[in-house]
Design an enzyme around this catalytic site. Structure first.
Site, PDB file in Angstrom:
ATOM      1  N   LYS A 104       1.009  -1.352  -0.104  1.00 55.80           N
ATOM      2  CA  LYS A 104       0.152  -0.124   0.083  1.00 55.80           C
ATOM      3  C   LYS A 104       0.804   1.227  -0.002  1.00 55.80           C
ATOM      4  CE  LYS A 104      -3.873   1.995   2.631  1.00 55.80           C
ATOM      5  NZ  LYS A 104      -4.806   1.839   4.036  1.00 55.80           N
ATOM      6  N   SER A 154      -9.623   1.666   2.867  1.00 47.95           N
ATOM      7  CA  SER A 154      -8.548   2.258   2.036  1.00 47.95           C
ATOM      8  C   SER A 154      -7.719   1.548   1.311  1.00 47.95           C
ATOM      9  CB  SER A 154      -8.200   3.609   2.701  1.00 47.95           C
ATOM     10  OG  SER A 154      -7.216   3.051   3.845  1.00 47.95           O
ATOM     11  N   SER A 162      -9.871  -0.705   7.198  1.00 49.64           N
ATOM     12  CA  SER A 162      -8.928  -0.533   5.744  1.00 49.64           C
ATOM     13  C   SER A 162      -8.578  -1.887   5.292  1.00 49.64           C
ATOM     14  CB  SER A 162      -8.055   0.565   5.729  1.00 49.64           C
ATOM     15  OG  SER A 162      -8.896   1.743   5.720  1.00 49.64           O
TER      16      SER A 162
HETATM   17  N1  GLN Z   1     -12.973   4.097   6.405  1.00 44.68           N
HETATM   18  C1  GLN Z   1     -12.156   4.664   7.669  1.00 44.68           C
HETATM   19  C2  GLN Z   1     -11.961   5.971   7.593  1.00 44.68           C
HETATM   20  O1  GLN Z   1     -12.049   6.505   6.518  1.00 44.68           O
HETATM   21  C3  GLN Z   1     -11.317   3.604   8.069  1.00 44.68           C
HETATM   22  C4  GLN Z   1      -9.948   3.870   6.984  1.00 44.68           C
HETATM   23  C5  GLN Z   1      -9.083   2.820   7.440  1.00 44.68           C
HETATM   24  O2  GLN Z   1      -8.849   1.928   8.196  1.00 44.68           O
HETATM   25  N2  GLN Z   1      -7.814   3.586   7.051  1.00 44.68           N
HETATM   26  O3  GLN Z   1     -11.433   6.575   8.415  1.00 44.68           O
END
Ligand code: GLN
Length: 485
Positions: free
Chosen positions: A78, A153, A177
């Site tokens: 990532k 994400s 995420s």
């Molecule tokens: N969707 C959640 C957020 O926007 C989690 C994102 C994540 O785990 N990086 O914060």
């Protein structure tokens, strides 16, 4: 060669070690796959053809090494994780030209284990989002239905694993995420206990929530990658000094008979789509048939988790992202008149809309006069949520929950409705507030052909138990196959 595309990491590793395929051949296969599919999928932000082939060449010259558990295995990382000499953008214009001078701890470990890093996976900007649509570069597409989101994400990581571009990927999970894109794309993903994996060299979003973890095609593959990246690192003050158990060995001990699966009633009520609910029911039925037991538990403050998470995550984000000021590194605006306009213009132009929204809300909840009402209260509720998890885990061995309330949704569907988007994280983010580990694995495909994932959750540092159980579950759950692309 085609069978190799969707093989598991464990299987290709056997072939590599026996020299039935070389690191170079496998790397070429994955790079060709990327070339053929990227226009449709958008899983990657940087593809490092040259670097990957050079790594593979060196490995082939040295020959297979049984002490290197990822020897010759092509992986993606990532783009929030620093890779020395390889552009790392965090999905943001702010870091469009940022080339890290060092590797993150987890990348050092990947390299030591003999992995071939193919490139950097697409993601929501600074890991803020649930669909990968917040990437400043391009959206990623779900390989099971190109009109749908892959989740986020770490959407690029999930897509690259699910579509045969690589055999495993590293993602980060601040509020779901890793687990959510794994579920929406039909792969396995694990969020380790907070502190199990070093965050050194991982661009920070919510520092008390962030955790790096693997996405792969099987539980055993996740175990292998986790074994490589887990462990103490003195450069991350929150890294745990606890010994890392032998995850690979633990896999063999997995069995379902007599295991108590706790079902938190708050996760199975309103909001859970009927096709996901029925996939969860069939999973439970299979588990009970295999001799597992059902225990009903309650996580009473689940309703407060979304508000709590977003206050804490945004507060931490506003602080972490203060470093991007146009002075030291990252985007610098042109035609500035003074220091103030340098800050304002650089940050306004370098950050996307969702990131700016979160910085503003985060600064608000931390500001004097509001701190007690929002941030302090959220920190208190966070503690209650953690305590409830620990209490529930006294009555069962693991918790069994859905990952996403719905299967992958059409691109653009919630893009202009941030609140609706935040609701999509209802089943994942409380785990990060509690700091506990969770393993998401595919459990079914809906009538419309979309994967559904479920997660098992355990006590702190129970990764070995989760992986062992996950592998036992894998043997009784339906195989969802792979997308046709
Ligand atoms: N969707 C959640 C957020 O926007 C989690 C994102 C994540 O785990 N990086 O914060």
């Amino acid at each position: 060669m085609n069978d190799l595309l969707y093989a598991t990491l464990s299987n290709v590793s056997l072939l590599l070690q026996k020299k039935e395929v070389s690191a170079t051949e496998l790397t070429k296969l994955c790079l060709e796959r990327m070339q053929a599919t990227e226009a449709k999928l958008g899983a990657m932000l940087t593809i490092d053809d040259e670097g990957a082939l050079a790594q593979a060449k060196v490995l082939d010259e040295q020959g297979p090494d049984p002490n290197k558990p990822l020897w010759g295995v092509p992986v993606t990382v990532k783009d929030v994780i620093l890779t020395k000499g390889l552009t790392t953008t965090a999905g943001s214009r702010m870091l469009e030209h940022f080339v890290p001078p060092y590797d993150a701890f987890v990348v050092e470990r990947l390299r030591q284990a003999g992995a071939v890093i193919l490139g950097k996976a697409n993601m929501d900007e600074f890991a803020m989002g649930s669909t990968t649509e917040n990437s400043a570069y391009h959206a990623a597409h779900n390989p099971w239905d190109l009109n749908k989101v892959p989740g986020g994400s770490s959407g690029g990581s999930a897509v690259s694993v699910a579509s045969g571009q690589c055999y495993a990927s590293l993602g980060t999970d601040t509020g779901g995420s890793i687990r959510q894109p794994a579920a929406l794309c039909g792969c396995v993903g694990m969020k380790p206990t907070y502190g199990r994996v070093s965050r050194y060299g991982v661009i920070a979003y919510g520092s008390s929530l962030d955790q790096v973890g693997p996405l792969a095609r099987s539980v055993a593959d996740c175990a292998r990658v986790l074994a490589v990246i887990a462990g103490h690192d003195h450069r991350d003050a929150t890294s745990s000094p606890l010994d890392v158990p032998d995850y690979q060995k633990a896999l063999a001990s997995g069995q379902l008979k007599g295991v108590r699966f706790g079902l938190p009633k708050e996760f199975y009520g309103e909001g859970l789509a009927s096709d996901v609910a029925s996939a969860c029911e069939s999973t439970l039925k299979l588990l009970l048939e295999a001799g597992a037991r059902r225990v009903d538990v309650s996580l009473a403050h689940t309703h407060a988790a979304i508000a709590t998470y977003y206050i804490i995550a945004m507060a931490e984000a506003s602080s972490n992202l203060a470093r991007y000021d146009g002075v030291r590194y990252g985007y610098r605006a042109q035609a500035i008149t003074d220091l103030e306009s340098l800050y304002v213009k650089s940050r306004s132009e370098g950050f996307g809309q969702e990131v700016r929204r979160r910085i503003m809300l985060g600064a608000f909840v931390l500001s004097s006069g509001y701190y007690d009402a929002y941030y302090k209260k959220a920190a208190q509720v966070r503690r209650i949520i953690r305590d409830e998890y620990l209490a529930a885990l006294e009555h069962c061995d693991v918790l069994l929950c859905p990952v996403s309330p719905v299967t992958a949704w059409p691109l653009g569907e919630h893009a202009n409705d941030p609140l609706k988007m935040y609701l999509m994280d209802a089943y994942t983010l409380s785990l990060n507030l509690a700091g506990l580990p969770g393993l998401s694995l595919p459990c079914a495909k809906t009538a419309s052909g979309m994967p559904v994932g479920m997660q098992i959750i355990g006590k702190a540092f129970s990764e070995a138990q989760l992986l062992a159980l996950g592998q036992a579950m894998e043997t009784i759950l339906p195989h969802i196959g792979h997308p046709s692309l």
